[in-house]
Design an enzyme around this catalytic site. Sequence first.
Site, PDB file in Angstrom:
ATOM      1  N   ASP A 139     -41.357  19.807   5.494  1.00 21.90           N
ATOM      2  CA  ASP A 139     -40.077  19.141   5.211  1.00 21.90           C
ATOM      3  C   ASP A 139     -39.697  19.348   3.739  1.00 21.90           C
ATOM      4  OD1 ASP A 139     -37.876  17.459   5.304  1.00 21.90           O
ATOM      5  OD2 ASP A 139     -39.056  15.601   5.270  1.00 21.90           O
TER       6      ASP A 139
HETATM    7  C1  SPV Z   1     -36.495  12.037   7.566  1.00 20.65           C
HETATM    8  O1  SPV Z   1     -36.585  11.506   8.685  1.00 20.65           O
HETATM    9  O2  SPV Z   1     -36.518  13.261   7.400  1.00 20.65           O
HETATM   10  C2  SPV Z   1     -36.317  11.209   6.373  1.00 20.65           C
HETATM   11  C3  SPV Z   1     -36.863   9.846   6.354  1.00 20.65           C
HETATM   12  O3  SPV Z   1     -35.805  11.688   5.401  1.00 20.65           O
HETATM   13  S1  SPV Z   1     -38.456   9.950   5.644  1.00 20.65           S
HETATM   14  O4  SPV Z   1     -39.247  10.884   6.461  1.00 20.65           O
HETATM   15  O5  SPV Z   1     -39.025   8.619   5.676  1.00 20.65           O
HETATM   16  O6  SPV Z   1     -38.315  10.439   4.280  1.00 20.65           O
HETATM   17 MG    MG Z   2     -35.601  13.746   5.462  1.00 24.32          MG
END
Ligand code: SPV
Ligand code: MG
Length: 286
Positions: free
Chosen positions: A60
Amino acid sequence: MQSLRDLLHTRRLLRVLEAHTPLCGLIAQTAEFKSEKATRKFDAVWSSSLSDATIRGKPDIEVVDHSSRLLALHELMDVCTLPIMYDCDTGGNHLQFRNTVRSLERAGVAATIVEDKVGFKQNSLKGNVPGQRQAPIDEFCTKLQSAKTRQRSSDFMIIARIESLVLGGGMEDALLRAREYLRAGADGIMIHSYHTEPNEILEFSQKFRSSGESAPLVVVPTTYNLIDEDTLVKAGINVVIYANHLLRSSHKAMKQVAASILQYGRAAECEELCTPISEIIRYLDD
Ligand code: SPV
Ligand code: MG
């Protein structure tokens, strides 16, 4: 699709479920819990950067581009009419962000959440990973202003996500940023935390509301998951996002099914982890 703005006026708390495929969208739309007191349903879906990266086998860190995520969202919108809240990560620089906002609007997305990190963004649930930076306030305000002036419909919402509690900036910085981002045109604030206790989220909310702010406040209680919706409402929170639960639940079941087939050399034992074929077919025929 109902506008998120309208929903915010009519519901005490918007309940939002992560959906990373059209099937997830259908599940979010049809899930229902009925009791004598009320019927609970989800009001919107969350298009998560974490989920959209994970299903592609990627971290991510903004390596999955918005065009590819938007293509997939079109298919979700074919079968799910709930409003969509789109996780825009940092949004890139202000020119990139305002172009993405245009595309999101045109695609029929209801709102986007843009976070105030710059450069090397990692998932916030990893905590204060070295190398991450928060944008200077004026720089992030320019990004918000620039996108707000380019948006076409008044319904579309841009929600500013504050990472001060994740990156060690502290409560006062978070509150200052909230004020400045709203002044720059943000339609709401998301405050995030990776701690298992909700204390700092509740403190932020209490101070935010007692300073007279009425803008929508969004939270993502993934780690502090013992907090319930009534407590969120009492704290002045308007939107709760269950941000990764369809991803993580399906990942767990898929891993168990794969391991079970290998263990037993057949598919009988994993049947209890699977929805019956007849139910899948009926679900999609309806
Ligand atoms: C996501 O779901 O990608 C978010 C929320 O940004 S978190 O994973 O808590 O950062
Ligand atoms: Mg996110």
